[in-house]
Design a protein around this motif. Structure first.
Motif, PDB file in Angstrom:
ATOM      1  N   SER A  86      11.507   0.516  -0.356  1.00  0.00           N
ATOM      2  CA  SER A  86      10.911   0.084   0.905  1.00  0.00           C
ATOM      3  C   SER A  86       9.413  -0.073   0.679  1.00  0.00           C
ATOM      4  CB  SER A  86      11.165   1.112   2.008  1.00  0.00           C
ATOM      5  OG  SER A  86      12.555   1.265   2.229  1.00  0.00           O
ATOM      6  N   LEU A  87       8.851  -1.120   1.273  1.00  0.00           N
ATOM      7  CA  LEU A  87       7.467  -1.489   0.975  1.00  0.00           C
ATOM      8  C   LEU A  87       6.703  -1.765   2.266  1.00  0.00           C
ATOM      9  CD1 LEU A  87       8.513  -4.130  -1.710  1.00  0.00           C
ATOM     10  CD2 LEU A  87       7.743  -1.804  -2.203  1.00  0.00           C
ATOM     11  N   LYS A  88       5.457  -1.330   2.311  1.00  0.00           N
ATOM     12  CA  LYS A  88       4.580  -1.612   3.445  1.00  0.00           C
ATOM     13  C   LYS A  88       3.270  -2.175   2.924  1.00  0.00           C
ATOM     14  CE  LYS A  88       2.278   0.536   7.423  1.00  0.00           C
ATOM     15  NZ  LYS A  88       1.990   1.801   8.142  1.00  0.00           N
ATOM     16  N   THR A  89       2.762  -3.222   3.592  1.00  0.00           N
ATOM     17  CA  THR A  89       1.530  -3.858   3.128  1.00  0.00           C
ATOM     18  C   THR A  89       0.333  -3.410   3.954  1.00  0.00           C
ATOM     19  OG1 THR A  89       1.503  -5.799   4.586  1.00  0.00           O
ATOM     20  CG2 THR A  89       2.943  -5.902   2.630  1.00  0.00           C
TER      21      THR A  89
ATOM     22  N   THR B 281       0.802  -1.229   0.000  1.00  0.00           N
ATOM     23  CA  THR B 281       0.000   0.000   0.000  1.00  0.00           C
ATOM     24  C   THR B 281       0.833   1.276   0.000  1.00  0.00           C
ATOM     25  OG1 THR B 281      -0.115  -0.084   2.426  1.00  0.00           O
ATOM     26  CG2 THR B 281      -1.928  -1.104   1.186  1.00  0.00           C
ATOM     27  N   ASP B 282       2.083   1.215   0.495  1.00  0.00           N
ATOM     28  CA  ASP B 282       2.917   2.409   0.599  1.00  0.00           C
ATOM     29  C   ASP B 282       4.345   2.059   0.206  1.00  0.00           C
ATOM     30  OD1 ASP B 282       1.130   4.523   2.259  1.00  0.00           O
ATOM     31  OD2 ASP B 282       0.792   2.497   3.020  1.00  0.00           O
ATOM     32  N   VAL B 283       5.002   2.979  -0.526  1.00  0.00           N
ATOM     33  CA  VAL B 283       6.355   2.691  -1.009  1.00  0.00           C
ATOM     34  C   VAL B 283       7.230   3.938  -0.949  1.00  0.00           C
ATOM     35  CG1 VAL B 283       5.444   0.949  -2.603  1.00  0.00           C
ATOM     36  CG2 VAL B 283       5.882   3.252  -3.439  1.00  0.00           C
ATOM     37  N   SER B 284       8.528   3.723  -0.822  1.00  0.00           N
ATOM     38  CA  SER B 284       9.533   4.754  -1.072  1.00  0.00           C
ATOM     39  C   SER B 284      10.665   4.078  -1.834  1.00  0.00           C
ATOM     40  CB  SER B 284      10.045   5.371   0.229  1.00  0.00           C
ATOM     41  OG  SER B 284      10.702   4.391   1.017  1.00  0.00           O
ATOM     42  N   SER B 285      11.460   4.857  -2.570  1.00  0.00           N
ATOM     43  CA  SER B 285      12.463   4.191  -3.405  1.00  0.00           C
ATOM     44  C   SER B 285      13.518   5.158  -3.925  1.00  0.00           C
ATOM     45  CB  SER B 285      11.780   3.499  -4.592  1.00  0.00           C
ATOM     46  OG  SER B 285      11.121   4.439  -5.412  1.00  0.00           O
TER      47      SER B 285
END
Length: 345
Positions: A229-232, A201-205
Motif C-alpha cells: 500500500s502506497l501514499k504520496t 512518502t509512506d508504505v506498508s507491505s
C-alpha cells in the motif's frame, strides 16, 4: 560525427536492449563490450559488429569511448558507475540505481564532481502509452487522481536471464539484494512518480518467497512476490503488486481512478489506453504493444540518453529520480520485514 560507447555486463539486458538500440542509432560508431566472462563479450561484439575489451580497465581507459552503459548485476552498479564517471565517461545505469542509499548518493556525488551525465534506465517512462497517460493526467480532463493500482509480474527471471536456469543472480541475496522489488517493483514506483508528478512518502507491505526455488531446490533468498500500500505527498493512495509468479501471462498494467473517470494503462491487450468517463463512456486508444520478455522492442531509453549527449542537455531520468525510487523500494522491504507502516527516508 558520432561516438563510441561501452557496455559493462553482457547479459540479457545488454543483448536484448542496450546493444541493439545503440546499434540502431546513427550517432553511435562502435560498441565496445566488457564482461567478466570474455566469451560473452566476444559473442556480442561479433553479433553487433563491435569489439571486446578484456578488462574493465581497458574499457574505461579507452579514449575513444565517451559513454558507458552499466548492465552489470545490481551489486556492481555503484562500483562500475563510479569507476566510469571517474574515467571521464557519461553513464547510463540500469535500474535499480544501487542496493543502498549511501551507494546511490555516492554515485550522484561523483556525477557532480566529474561533471559527467548520469541517467537511470527507467524505461517505462518512455512508452507511448505512459507518455500519453501523463499528458491526459496533466491536462486535468479527468480531474485529480484519487487512487491507483499498479502491477508488474511475469514468470520470473530464470527464463529471461542469460543462463536460463535457477542459478540466476536475480535469486541471490548478495547480488540481487532486492528480489522482485528491485527487478520489477522499482519500474512501477518510478512510473507512479512520473505519472503523478508526485512522490511516495509512506508504505506498508507483505512479501515472501512463495514459489521460486534455487539450483539446489531450496526457496530463494529474496522475495518473489510483494504486495504493498502506497501514499504520496499529495495524499493519493494506491496499491502495488510485483511478482515473479505470474505464470502464463505477463501483467504490466496501471489503473488511475480520478475525480471524473478512470484511466486504464496496458489493461486491455488491444487498447493500450482506455479512458472511462464518469458516465461510463469509453474512449480507447490503440497506441503500441508494451515490451515484454517475449516481445522486445525499442525502449527509447538509449535514444534519449544519446540525444542528451549529442545536444548537451539534461538527461530525462536523473540520479535523483533513481534514488527516490530506491528509497521507496527499501521502505517497502522494511515495512514487510517489520510489519509496520514505514515513512520513506
Amino acid at each position: 560525427m558520432g561516438i563510441n560507447v561501452g557496455i559493462i555486463g553482457c547479459g540479457s539486458i545488454a543483448k536484448n536492449r542496450h546493444a541493439p538500440e545503440y546499434g540502431a542509432n546513427p550517432y553511435v560508431n562502435e560498441i565496445v563490450f566488457y564482461d567478466r566472462n570474455p566469451e560473452r563479450a566476444e559473442a556480442l561484439a561479433k553479433q553487433f559488429n563491435g569489439r571486446a575489451a578484456y578488462s574493465l580497465e581497458d574499457l574505461l581507459e579507452d579514449p575513444s569511448v565517451e559513454a558507458i552503459s552499466v548492465c552489470s548485476s545490481n551489486e556492481n552498479h555503484e562500483k562500475d558507475t563510479v569507476s566510469a564517471l571517474l574515467s571521464g565517461k557519461h553513464v547510463l545505469c540500469e535500474k535499480p540505481l544501487s542496493l543502498e542509499v549511501d551507494e546511490a548518493r555516492n554515485m550522484i556525488r561523483t556525477r557532480d564532481e566529474t561533471g559527467k551525465k548520469l541517467m537511470i534506465a527507467h524505461n517505462q517512462r518512455f512508452t507511448k502509452a505512459h507518455k500519453e497517460a501523463k499528458e491526459i493526467i496533466s491536462s486535468g480532463k479527468l480531474g485529480k487522481v484519487l487512487t491507483f493500482r499498479t502491477t508488474f509480474g511475469h514468470g520470473g527471471p530464470e527464463s529471461w536471464g542469460i543462463n536460463k536456469t535457477n542459478s540466476t543472480w536475480f535469486f541471490k541475496k548478495n547480488r540481487s539484494g532486492l528480489g522482485v522489488a528491485g527487478d520489477l517493483g522499482v519500474h512501477k514506483i518510478d512510473l507512479i512518480h512520473y505519472l503523478l508528478d508526485d512522490q511516495i512518502t509512506d508504505v506498508s507491505s507483505f512479501m515472501g518467497a512463495l514459489h521460486k526455488k534455487d539450483e539446489s531446490d531450496k526457496p530463494i533468498e529474496v522475495c518473489d512476490n510483494i504486495v504493498c500500500s502506497l501514499k504520496t505527498r499529495k495524499g493519493i493512495i494506491g496499491t502495488g503488486s510485483f511478482s515473479w509468479t505470474y505464470y502464463g501471462e505477463e501483467d504490466n498494467s496501471t489503473i488511475l481512478y480520478c475525480e471524473k473517470g478512470i484511466l486504464k494503462i496496458y489493461h486491455d491487450p488491444d487498447y493500450q489506453l482506455e479512458l472511462v468517463s464518469h458516465a461510463g463512456e469509453k474512449i480507447r486508444y490503440e497506441i503500441e504493444g508494451i515490451q515484454t520478455n517475449e516481445n522486445q522492442s525499442a525502449s527509447g531509453v538509449i535514444d534519449a540518453f544519446l540525444e542528451s549527449l549529442q545536444h548537451d542537455e539534461h538527461v530525462p531520468v536523473t540520479g535523483e529520480d533513481g534514488l527516490l525510487s530506491l528509497q521507496v523500494i527499501l521502505a517497502i522491504i522494511k515495512a514487510a520485514e517489520t510489519n509496520t507502516v514505514v515513512e520513506v527516508d
